[in-house]
Design a protein around this motif. Sequence first.
Motif, PDB file in Angstrom:
ATOM      1  N   VAL A  46       0.866  -1.182   0.000  1.00 11.48           N
ATOM      2  CA  VAL A  46       0.000   0.000   0.000  1.00 11.48           C
ATOM      3  C   VAL A  46       0.899   1.227   0.000  1.00 11.48           C
ATOM      4  O   VAL A  46       2.032   1.171   0.499  1.00 11.48           O
ATOM      5  N   MET A  47       0.425   2.299  -0.594  1.00  5.66           N
ATOM      6  CA  MET A  47       1.196   3.545  -0.614  1.00  5.66           C
ATOM      7  C   MET A  47       0.389   4.683  -0.007  1.00  5.66           C
ATOM      8  O   MET A  47      -0.821   4.780  -0.198  1.00  5.66           O
ATOM      9  N   ILE A  48       1.086   5.557   0.715  1.00 14.89           N
ATOM     10  CA  ILE A  48       0.542   6.825   1.185  1.00 14.89           C
ATOM     11  C   ILE A  48       1.341   7.907   0.475  1.00 14.89           C
ATOM     12  O   ILE A  48       2.570   7.943   0.574  1.00 14.89           O
ATOM     13  N   VAL A  49       0.666   8.771  -0.267  1.00 12.58           N
ATOM     14  CA  VAL A  49       1.360   9.702  -1.155  1.00 12.58           C
ATOM     15  C   VAL A  49       0.936  11.141  -0.881  1.00 12.58           C
ATOM     16  O   VAL A  49      -0.252  11.474  -0.924  1.00 12.58           O
ATOM     17  N   ASN A  50       1.921  11.985  -0.584  1.00 14.02           N
ATOM     18  CA  ASN A  50       1.726  13.431  -0.533  1.00 14.02           C
ATOM     19  C   ASN A  50       2.278  13.968  -1.853  1.00 14.02           C
ATOM     20  O   ASN A  50       3.487  14.131  -2.016  1.00 14.02           O
ATOM     21  N   LEU A  51       1.409  14.189  -2.800  1.00 11.65           N
ATOM     22  CA  LEU A  51       1.818  14.524  -4.163  1.00 11.65           C
ATOM     23  C   LEU A  51       2.593  15.836  -4.234  1.00 11.65           C
ATOM     24  O   LEU A  51       2.265  16.807  -3.543  1.00 11.65           O
ATOM     25  N   ASN A  65      -2.975   1.207  -9.428  1.00 11.55           N
ATOM     26  CA  ASN A  65      -4.138   0.350  -9.669  1.00 11.55           C
ATOM     27  C   ASN A  65      -3.777  -0.846 -10.542  1.00 11.55           C
ATOM     28  O   ASN A  65      -4.215  -1.979 -10.279  1.00 11.55           O
ATOM     29  N   GLU A  66      -2.966  -0.598 -11.568  1.00 12.01           N
ATOM     30  CA  GLU A  66      -2.546  -1.692 -12.452  1.00 12.01           C
ATOM     31  C   GLU A  66      -1.706  -2.732 -11.709  1.00 12.01           C
ATOM     32  O   GLU A  66      -1.714  -3.919 -12.057  1.00 12.01           O
ATOM     33  N   ALA A  67      -1.001  -2.263 -10.670  1.00 17.10           N
ATOM     34  CA  ALA A  67      -0.170  -3.175  -9.878  1.00 17.10           C
ATOM     35  C   ALA A  67      -0.942  -3.789  -8.710  1.00 17.10           C
ATOM     36  O   ALA A  67      -0.378  -4.586  -7.951  1.00 17.10           O
ATOM     37  N   GLY A  68      -2.223  -3.404  -8.563  1.00 14.89           N
ATOM     38  CA  GLY A  68      -3.030  -3.931  -7.462  1.00 14.89           C
ATOM     39  C   GLY A  68      -2.644  -3.352  -6.111  1.00 14.89           C
ATOM     40  O   GLY A  68      -2.857  -3.993  -5.072  1.00 14.89           O
ATOM     41  N   GLY A  90     -14.257   1.510  -9.246  1.00 12.13           N
ATOM     42  CA  GLY A  90     -13.906   0.607  -8.155  1.00 12.13           C
ATOM     43  C   GLY A  90     -12.428   0.596  -7.827  1.00 12.13           C
ATOM     44  O   GLY A  90     -11.854  -0.447  -7.472  1.00 12.13           O
ATOM     45  N   ILE A  91     -11.792   1.762  -7.917  1.00 11.54           N
ATOM     46  CA  ILE A  91     -10.356   1.866  -7.661  1.00 11.54           C
ATOM     47  C   ILE A  91     -10.115   2.029  -6.157  1.00 11.54           C
ATOM     48  O   ILE A  91     -10.794   2.814  -5.490  1.00 11.54           O
ATOM     49  N   ASN A  92      -9.143   1.304  -5.652  1.00  8.75           N
ATOM     50  CA  ASN A  92      -8.789   1.406  -4.236  1.00  8.75           C
ATOM     51  C   ASN A  92      -7.888   2.616  -4.014  1.00  8.75           C
ATOM     52  O   ASN A  92      -6.658   2.519  -3.945  1.00  8.75           O
ATOM     53  N   ALA A  93      -8.521   3.767  -3.944  1.00 11.39           N
ATOM     54  CA  ALA A  93      -7.813   5.023  -3.693  1.00 11.39           C
ATOM     55  C   ALA A  93      -8.697   5.894  -2.818  1.00 11.39           C
ATOM     56  O   ALA A  93      -9.929   5.875  -2.935  1.00 11.39           O
ATOM     57  N   THR A  94      -8.062   6.644  -1.930  1.00 13.10           N
ATOM     58  CA  THR A  94      -8.810   7.557  -1.071  1.00 13.10           C
ATOM     59  C   THR A  94      -7.975   8.785  -0.791  1.00 13.10           C
ATOM     60  O   THR A  94      -6.747   8.764  -0.944  1.00 13.10           O
ATOM     61  N   TYR A  95      -8.648   9.865  -0.414  1.00 12.48           N
ATOM     62  CA  TYR A  95      -7.945  11.097  -0.051  1.00 12.48           C
ATOM     63  C   TYR A  95      -8.238  11.433   1.399  1.00 12.48           C
ATOM     64  O   TYR A  95      -9.398  11.431   1.832  1.00 12.48           O
ATOM     65  N   VAL A  96      -7.188  11.708   2.151  1.00 15.29           N
ATOM     66  CA  VAL A  96      -7.314  12.143   3.539  1.00 15.29           C
ATOM     67  C   VAL A  96      -6.797  13.570   3.625  1.00 15.29           C
ATOM     68  O   VAL A  96      -5.637  13.836   3.269  1.00 15.29           O
ATOM     69  N   TYR A 259      -7.140  -0.909   3.961  1.00 16.11           N
ATOM     70  CA  TYR A 259      -6.935  -1.537   2.648  1.00 16.11           C
ATOM     71  C   TYR A 259      -6.232  -2.878   2.797  1.00 16.11           C
ATOM     72  O   TYR A 259      -6.600  -3.858   2.141  1.00 16.11           O
ATOM     73  N   LEU A 260      -5.238  -2.932   3.657  1.00 15.54           N
ATOM     74  CA  LEU A 260      -4.492  -4.178   3.837  1.00 15.54           C
ATOM     75  C   LEU A 260      -5.369  -5.288   4.413  1.00 15.54           C
ATOM     76  O   LEU A 260      -5.195  -6.459   4.092  1.00 15.54           O
ATOM     77  N   SER A 261      -6.319  -4.894   5.257  1.00 12.91           N
ATOM     78  CA  SER A 261      -7.188  -5.891   5.889  1.00 12.91           C
ATOM     79  C   SER A 261      -8.397  -6.247   5.035  1.00 12.91           C
ATOM     80  O   SER A 261      -9.171  -7.142   5.383  1.00 12.91           O
ATOM     81  N   GLY A 262      -8.569  -5.523   3.921  1.00 12.32           N
ATOM     82  CA  GLY A 262      -9.709  -5.775   3.050  1.00 12.32           C
ATOM     83  C   GLY A 262     -10.963  -5.032   3.438  1.00 12.32           C
ATOM     84  O   GLY A 262     -12.019  -5.211   2.835  1.00 12.32           O
TER      85      GLY A 262
END
Length: 289
Positions: A46-51, A65-68, A90-96, A259-262
């Motif tokens: 999983v990645m946490i990204v500050n763009l 997403n392509e790498a799951g 259905g992309i596993n992405a979120t913004y905090v 995300y890691l736990s589903g």
Amino acid sequence: YRNELQKYLVDELGLKAENISIMDGKNDQSEQMNQIRNFVTQGFDVMIVNLVQASSEPDVTNICNEAGIPVVYINREPDEAEEQRWESEGINATYVGCDARQSGTYQGEEILETENKGDINGDGKVSYIMVQGDPENVDAQYRTEFSVKALTDAGVEVEELLKQRGDWDQAKAQQIAQDALTQYGDKIEVIFCNNDAMALGALQAIESAGRTVGEDIYLVGVDALSEALEDVLAGTMTGTVFNDHFSQSHSAADAAINYLSGAGNEHYIGCDYVKVTKDNAQEILDMVK
């Protein structure tokens, strides 16, 4: 973000430090993209990204997403269309992060709370310059718009003398403010800056021009950097806004674990900014030190 994130992941969530990799994008989007591709190659979960640049989010999301690999964005918000894409595809992405409209509103309120509501020369309007971050960045757009909107919503007439991008950079902001003070002189009553680094640069220009914050000019920023908080306490900055990295870091870490736990996440996880004036600056300074 970095220090609090690592501390929370290890001390509170029980991850092993050796399983966490943190890279500095060095304010260089191409550098950050290379780091993200390397993380994908190394098989991180999983990645946490500050763009560096919010506009690069579609590329980052697609790579992950392509790498799951789920991705949690913090601090710099992707645009609304992208967040809708996460939902529809259905992309596993979120913004905090905090709503930048709130930070801009707080900046404007800090001007309204001054003795003359920003109208230092008494001509019936507030004349200001706006030092913007990156105009493509949602936070910069909202802070720019809503800081002024807070004044106009309160019935205050405004005059924009200058709006110029400073790219979040102290030296650039110093030059922008210096040139504006030379051009417009005493006509400038307020300097709005989209972040504290630029506000600190503007303060250098203000002092070099022989102006005094709180007497013949007002200055506000966002982020509550320690140096900016010291200036608020000293009266050399009118106010700032605390971009609460504690709650954002913790929420981002929690989202990554979800995300890691589903368990998954909402695509937007909000936090609140905190308005900072002389009254509470010491309290915030004690928190961030």
